[in-house]
Design a protein around this motif. Structure first.
Motif, PDB file in Angstrom:
ATOM      1  N   ARG A  59       0.840  -1.180   0.000  1.00 41.97           N
ATOM      2  CA  ARG A  59       0.000   0.000   0.000  1.00 41.97           C
ATOM      3  C   ARG A  59       0.881   1.238   0.000  1.00 41.97           C
ATOM      4  O   ARG A  59       1.943   1.247   0.591  1.00 41.97           O
ATOM      5  N   ARG A  61       2.176   4.729   1.152  1.00 49.33           N
ATOM      6  CA  ARG A  61       2.193   5.411   2.440  1.00 49.33           C
ATOM      7  C   ARG A  61       1.562   6.782   2.253  1.00 49.33           C
ATOM      8  O   ARG A  61       2.078   7.613   1.515  1.00 49.33           O
ATOM      9  N   VAL A  62       0.465   6.994   2.940  1.00 50.47           N
ATOM     10  CA  VAL A  62      -0.343   8.187   2.750  1.00 50.47           C
ATOM     11  C   VAL A  62       0.399   9.458   3.160  1.00 50.47           C
ATOM     12  O   VAL A  62       0.283  10.490   2.507  1.00 50.47           O
ATOM     13  N   LEU A  63       1.185   9.384   4.225  1.00 50.26           N
ATOM     14  CA  LEU A  63       1.823  10.587   4.760  1.00 50.26           C
ATOM     15  C   LEU A  63       3.191  10.889   4.150  1.00 50.26           C
ATOM     16  O   LEU A  63       3.768  11.938   4.441  1.00 50.26           O
ATOM     17  N   LYS A  86      -2.756  15.301  13.787  1.00 46.92           N
ATOM     18  CA  LYS A  86      -3.791  14.702  12.939  1.00 46.92           C
ATOM     19  C   LYS A  86      -4.804  15.764  12.528  1.00 46.92           C
ATOM     20  O   LYS A  86      -5.215  15.824  11.364  1.00 46.92           O
ATOM     21  N   ILE A  94      -5.992  16.072   4.542  1.00 49.09           N
ATOM     22  CA  ILE A  94      -5.420  14.728   4.652  1.00 49.09           C
ATOM     23  C   ILE A  94      -6.080  14.027   5.832  1.00 49.09           C
ATOM     24  O   ILE A  94      -5.753  14.285   6.990  1.00 49.09           O
ATOM     25  N   LYS A  95      -7.045  13.186   5.555  1.00 47.95           N
ATOM     26  CA  LYS A  95      -7.789  12.496   6.610  1.00 47.95           C
ATOM     27  C   LYS A  95      -7.102  11.180   6.945  1.00 47.95           C
ATOM     28  O   LYS A  95      -7.090  10.261   6.129  1.00 47.95           O
ATOM     29  N   VAL A  96      -6.496  11.103   8.125  1.00 45.99           N
ATOM     30  CA  VAL A  96      -5.836   9.889   8.589  1.00 45.99           C
ATOM     31  C   VAL A  96      -6.159   9.685  10.063  1.00 45.99           C
ATOM     32  O   VAL A  96      -6.590  10.612  10.753  1.00 45.99           O
ATOM     33  N   SER A  97      -5.944   8.474  10.540  1.00 45.33           N
ATOM     34  CA  SER A  97      -6.153   8.196  11.961  1.00 45.33           C
ATOM     35  C   SER A  97      -4.895   8.573  12.733  1.00 45.33           C
ATOM     36  O   SER A  97      -3.820   8.726  12.162  1.00 45.33           O
ATOM     37  N   HIS A  98      -5.039   8.694  14.055  1.00 46.33           N
ATOM     38  CA  HIS A  98      -3.857   9.024  14.853  1.00 46.33           C
ATOM     39  C   HIS A  98      -2.861   7.870  14.834  1.00 46.33           C
ATOM     40  O   HIS A  98      -1.666   8.062  14.972  1.00 46.33           O
ATOM     41  N   THR A 100      -2.112   6.084  12.176  1.00 42.92           N
ATOM     42  CA  THR A 100      -1.323   6.276  10.964  1.00 42.92           C
ATOM     43  C   THR A 100      -0.220   7.303  11.204  1.00 42.92           C
ATOM     44  O   THR A 100       0.923   7.112  10.784  1.00 42.92           O
ATOM     45  N   VAL A 101      -0.570   8.378  11.912  1.00 41.17           N
ATOM     46  CA  VAL A 101       0.426   9.405  12.241  1.00 41.17           C
ATOM     47  C   VAL A 101       1.501   8.801  13.136  1.00 41.17           C
ATOM     48  O   VAL A 101       2.703   9.003  12.930  1.00 41.17           O
TER      49      VAL A 101
END
Length: 119
Positions: A59, A61-63, A86, A94-98, A100-101
């Motif tokens: 996948r 990496r979103v960040l 976040k 940028i919508k991510v969960s904590h 993910t951060v």
């Protein structure tokens, strides 16, 4: 995850089904699941090949594209929390969960350390 069964076995099962044998009897004869025989036959009819499709993958990496911004924010505001970071990312779209951060920061070697001196 298990590896796909050999193309030779797949071809023999599909060949038996194409020769007029039922999926159930072909599966029993070659010792595979009936569902596998059915799926292999469907794949053969649809694509002309019994080769397995791609398994797994990575996948994105979103960040990763926002790495510079995150590092800059942590350097500017050392007491920034995960949820605060976040929320700042969410304000930028940028919508991510904590979580993910947190995983991104651990991968980068960045940490939110509290002061070792207690007031």
């Amino acid at each position: 995850m298990t590896a796909p069964l050999s193309n030779d076995l797949r071809e023999r099962v599909v060949g038996a089904i194409e020769a007029g044998e039922s999926c159930r009897s072909a599966a029993a004869r070659f010792g595979v699941a009936v569902s596998s025989a059915v799926k292999w036959h469907q794949r053969y009819r649809g694509t002309g090949s019994v080769a397995p499709g791609k398994m797994g993958g990575h996948r994105k990496r979103v960040l990763e594209p926002h790495r510079a911004f995150i590092i800059e924010r942590i350097n500017q505001t050392p007491h920034l929390t995960l949820h605060g970071l976040k929320d700042e990312l969410a304000a930028r779209g940028i919508k991510v969960s904590h979580d993910t951060v947190w995983k991104f920061l651990r991968r980068e070697g960045l940490r939110f350390k509290k002061s070792t001196v207690c007031p």
